[in-house]
Design a protein around this motif. Structure first.
Motif, PDB file in Angstrom:
ATOM      1  N   GLN A   1       0.818  -1.210   0.000  1.00  0.00           N
ATOM      2  CA  GLN A   1       0.000   0.000   0.000  1.00  0.00           C
ATOM      3  C   GLN A   1       0.853   1.262   0.000  1.00  0.00           C
ATOM      4  O   GLN A   1       1.945   1.290   0.551  1.00  0.00           O
ATOM      5  N   SER A   2       0.281   2.298  -0.608  1.00  0.00           N
ATOM      6  CA  SER A   2       0.890   3.622  -0.515  1.00  0.00           C
ATOM      7  C   SER A   2       0.534   4.219   0.842  1.00  0.00           C
ATOM      8  O   SER A   2      -0.292   3.669   1.580  1.00  0.00           O
ATOM      9  N   ASP A   3       1.112   5.363   1.137  1.00  0.00           N
ATOM     10  CA  ASP A   3       0.647   6.149   2.271  1.00  0.00           C
ATOM     11  C   ASP A   3      -0.771   6.600   1.975  1.00  0.00           C
ATOM     12  O   ASP A   3      -1.208   6.611   0.820  1.00  0.00           O
ATOM     13  N   THR A   4      -1.496   7.020   2.995  1.00  0.00           N
ATOM     14  CA  THR A   4      -2.799   7.640   2.768  1.00  0.00           C
ATOM     15  C   THR A   4      -2.546   9.078   2.353  1.00  0.00           C
ATOM     16  O   THR A   4      -1.817   9.811   3.019  1.00  0.00           O
ATOM     17  N   LEU A   5      -3.128   9.441   1.222  1.00  0.00           N
ATOM     18  CA  LEU A   5      -2.914  10.752   0.607  1.00  0.00           C
ATOM     19  C   LEU A   5      -4.260  11.432   0.427  1.00  0.00           C
ATOM     20  O   LEU A   5      -5.287  10.845   0.750  1.00  0.00           O
ATOM     21  N   GLY A   6      -4.271  12.634  -0.099  1.00  0.00           N
ATOM     22  CA  GLY A   6      -5.531  13.340  -0.277  1.00  0.00           C
ATOM     23  C   GLY A   6      -5.575  14.145  -1.558  1.00  0.00           C
ATOM     24  O   GLY A   6      -4.548  14.475  -2.133  1.00  0.00           O
ATOM     25  N   PHE A   7      -6.791  14.436  -2.005  1.00  0.00           N
ATOM     26  CA  PHE A   7      -7.008  15.313  -3.153  1.00  0.00           C
ATOM     27  C   PHE A   7      -8.360  15.987  -2.998  1.00  0.00           C
ATOM     28  O   PHE A   7      -9.164  15.607  -2.152  1.00  0.00           O
ATOM     29  N   ARG A   8      -8.605  16.978  -3.815  1.00  0.00           N
ATOM     30  CA  ARG A   8      -9.891  17.677  -3.855  1.00  0.00           C
ATOM     31  C   ARG A   8     -10.389  17.642  -5.289  1.00  0.00           C
ATOM     32  O   ARG A   8      -9.637  17.918  -6.213  1.00  0.00           O
ATOM     33  N   THR A   9     -11.665  17.317  -5.471  1.00  0.00           N
ATOM     34  CA  THR A   9     -12.255  17.350  -6.806  1.00  0.00           C
ATOM     35  C   THR A   9     -12.406  18.797  -7.257  1.00  0.00           C
ATOM     36  O   THR A   9     -12.372  19.725  -6.456  1.00  0.00           O
ATOM     37  N   ALA A  10     -12.584  18.965  -8.562  1.00  0.00           N
ATOM     38  CA  ALA A  10     -12.694  20.317  -9.127  1.00  0.00           C
ATOM     39  C   ALA A  10     -13.954  21.008  -8.628  1.00  0.00           C
ATOM     40  O   ALA A  10     -14.985  20.365  -8.411  1.00  0.00           O
ATOM     41  N   PRO A  11     -13.872  22.317  -8.475  1.00  0.00           N
ATOM     42  CA  PRO A  11     -15.053  23.084  -8.076  1.00  0.00           C
ATOM     43  C   PRO A  11     -15.984  23.294  -9.272  1.00  0.00           C
ATOM     44  O   PRO A  11     -15.612  23.023 -10.416  1.00  0.00           O
ATOM     45  N   GLY A  12     -17.148  23.809  -8.996  1.00  0.00           N
ATOM     46  CA  GLY A  12     -18.129  24.083 -10.041  1.00  0.00           C
ATOM     47  C   GLY A  12     -17.698  25.233 -10.939  1.00  0.00           C
ATOM     48  O   GLY A  12     -16.693  25.903 -10.689  1.00  0.00           O
ATOM     49  N   PRO A  13     -18.482  25.503 -11.991  1.00  0.00           N
ATOM     50  CA  PRO A  13     -18.097  26.495 -13.001  1.00  0.00           C
ATOM     51  C   PRO A  13     -18.009  27.932 -12.495  1.00  0.00           C
ATOM     52  O   PRO A  13     -17.323  28.748 -13.098  1.00  0.00           O
ATOM     53  N   ASP A  14     -18.647  28.276 -11.417  1.00  0.00           N
ATOM     54  CA  ASP A  14     -18.621  29.656 -10.920  1.00  0.00           C
ATOM     55  C   ASP A  14     -17.609  29.868  -9.804  1.00  0.00           C
ATOM     56  O   ASP A  14     -17.597  30.918  -9.166  1.00  0.00           O
ATOM     57  N   SER A  15     -16.753  28.882  -9.576  1.00  0.00           N
ATOM     58  CA  SER A  15     -15.769  28.963  -8.497  1.00  0.00           C
ATOM     59  C   SER A  15     -14.401  29.355  -9.044  1.00  0.00           C
ATOM     60  O   SER A  15     -14.082  29.115 -10.203  1.00  0.00           O
ATOM     61  N   SER A  16     -13.587  29.924  -8.185  1.00  0.00           N
ATOM     62  CA  SER A  16     -12.220  30.256  -8.595  1.00  0.00           C
ATOM     63  C   SER A  16     -11.328  29.020  -8.436  1.00  0.00           C
ATOM     64  O   SER A  16     -11.605  28.132  -7.632  1.00  0.00           O
ATOM     65  N   VAL A  17     -10.251  29.004  -9.217  1.00  0.00           N
ATOM     66  CA  VAL A  17      -9.298  27.893  -9.200  1.00  0.00           C
ATOM     67  C   VAL A  17      -7.893  28.474  -9.190  1.00  0.00           C
ATOM     68  O   VAL A  17      -7.592  29.397  -9.940  1.00  0.00           O
ATOM     69  N   ARG A  18      -7.040  27.926  -8.343  1.00  0.00           N
ATOM     70  CA  ARG A  18      -5.626  28.328  -8.322  1.00  0.00           C
ATOM     71  C   ARG A  18      -4.888  27.405  -9.284  1.00  0.00           C
ATOM     72  O   ARG A  18      -4.757  26.219  -9.039  1.00  0.00           O
ATOM     73  N   LEU A  19      -4.391  27.973 -10.370  1.00  0.00           N
ATOM     74  CA  LEU A  19      -3.796  27.207 -11.453  1.00  0.00           C
ATOM     75  C   LEU A  19      -2.303  27.505 -11.565  1.00  0.00           C
ATOM     76  O   LEU A  19      -1.883  28.661 -11.492  1.00  0.00           O
ATOM     77  N   ALA A  20      -1.511  26.444 -11.739  1.00  0.00           N
ATOM     78  CA  ALA A  20      -0.087  26.593 -12.029  1.00  0.00           C
ATOM     79  C   ALA A  20       0.147  26.128 -13.463  1.00  0.00           C
ATOM     80  O   ALA A  20      -0.452  25.151 -13.907  1.00  0.00           O
ATOM     81  N   TRP A  21       1.009  26.840 -14.169  1.00  0.00           N
ATOM     82  CA  TRP A  21       1.320  26.528 -15.560  1.00  0.00           C
ATOM     83  C   TRP A  21       2.824  26.383 -15.658  1.00  0.00           C
ATOM     84  O   TRP A  21       3.567  27.290 -15.273  1.00  0.00           O
ATOM     85  N   LEU A  22       3.289  25.251 -16.167  1.00  0.00           N
ATOM     86  CA  LEU A  22       4.728  25.008 -16.258  1.00  0.00           C
ATOM     87  C   LEU A  22       5.017  24.300 -17.572  1.00  0.00           C
ATOM     88  O   LEU A  22       4.348  23.331 -17.911  1.00  0.00           O
ATOM     89  N   ALA A  23       6.006  24.782 -18.306  1.00  0.00           N
ATOM     90  CA  ALA A  23       6.329  24.176 -19.596  1.00  0.00           C
ATOM     91  C   ALA A  23       7.832  24.059 -19.786  1.00  0.00           C
ATOM     92  O   ALA A  23       8.601  24.797 -19.184  1.00  0.00           O
ATOM     93  N   ASP A  24       8.213  23.102 -20.626  1.00  0.00           N
ATOM     94  CA  ASP A  24       9.572  22.958 -21.130  1.00  0.00           C
ATOM     95  C   ASP A  24      10.601  22.764 -20.026  1.00  0.00           C
ATOM     96  O   ASP A  24      11.322  23.671 -19.658  1.00  0.00           O
TER      97      ASP A  24
END
Length: 169
Positions: free
Chosen positions: A85-108
């Motif tokens: 087994q892995s460690d117990t980890l966590g995540f959050r599902t995406a918010p609805g269309p009217d919610s704000s999202v903190r986005l990171a963009w990374l390339a190359d």
């Protein structure tokens, strides 16, 4: 013999009602599943529809698309491959269309995995909801070690960033 977990889970997609995750083991002859539940409520659900991609004899990637999740909700999860087994980890599902999202963009990622890990530390400190990477992930697409070290390994080694923050390529 139970397979060893060779790469920790990596969140690969996010939707309001689903999450895709993948992990790697050194063998596939086992029952693979994900135990999960809403954060703080225990791992009461089991998801066993796992696809296995055989890269070679010692690299087996397992992919699970957890579905039926609730919008903008925190979940805990643990992957299991034959009792490993892995460690117990966590995540959050995406918010609805009217919610704000903190986005990171990374390339190359031209500067190698050491610099990539430094970038990931800075990104993780900002606690984004999602990271988008439009391309140029490794130098040699056929080089398995670059994928493992420069990409996946870096993402999950950076304080578990890729295991708790979805990364969309």
């Amino acid at each position: 013999e139970e397979p060893a977990l060779t790469l920790a889970p990596l969140l690969q997609d996010t939707r309001t009602d689903a999450m895709r995750l993948a992990w790697e083991t050194d063998g596939a002859l086992a029952w693979h599943h994900v135990d999960f539940g809403q954060s703080g409520e225990g791992l009461s659900e089991r998801f066993a529809r796992v696809r296995t991609l055989v890269v070679d004899d010692t690299h087996h990637v397992h992919v699970a698309d957890l579905t039926g999740l609730r919008e903008d909700t925190a979940y805990d999860y643990r992957v299991d491959s034959g009792g490993t087994q892995s460690d117990t980890l966590g995540f959050r599902t995406a918010p609805g269309p009217d919610s704000s999202v903190r986005l990171a963009w990374l390339a190359d990622n031209q500067e190698g995995w050491e610099r990539f890990r430094v970038h990931l530390e800075h990104i993780a400190a900002r606690r984004p909801d999602l990271m988008v990477v439009p391309g140029d992930i490794v130098q040699e697409a056929s080089n398995l070690e670059e994928w493992r070290e420069w990409w996946w390994g870096s993402l999950v080694d950076a304080d578990g960033f890729g295991s708790t923050t979805p990364v969309v390529v």
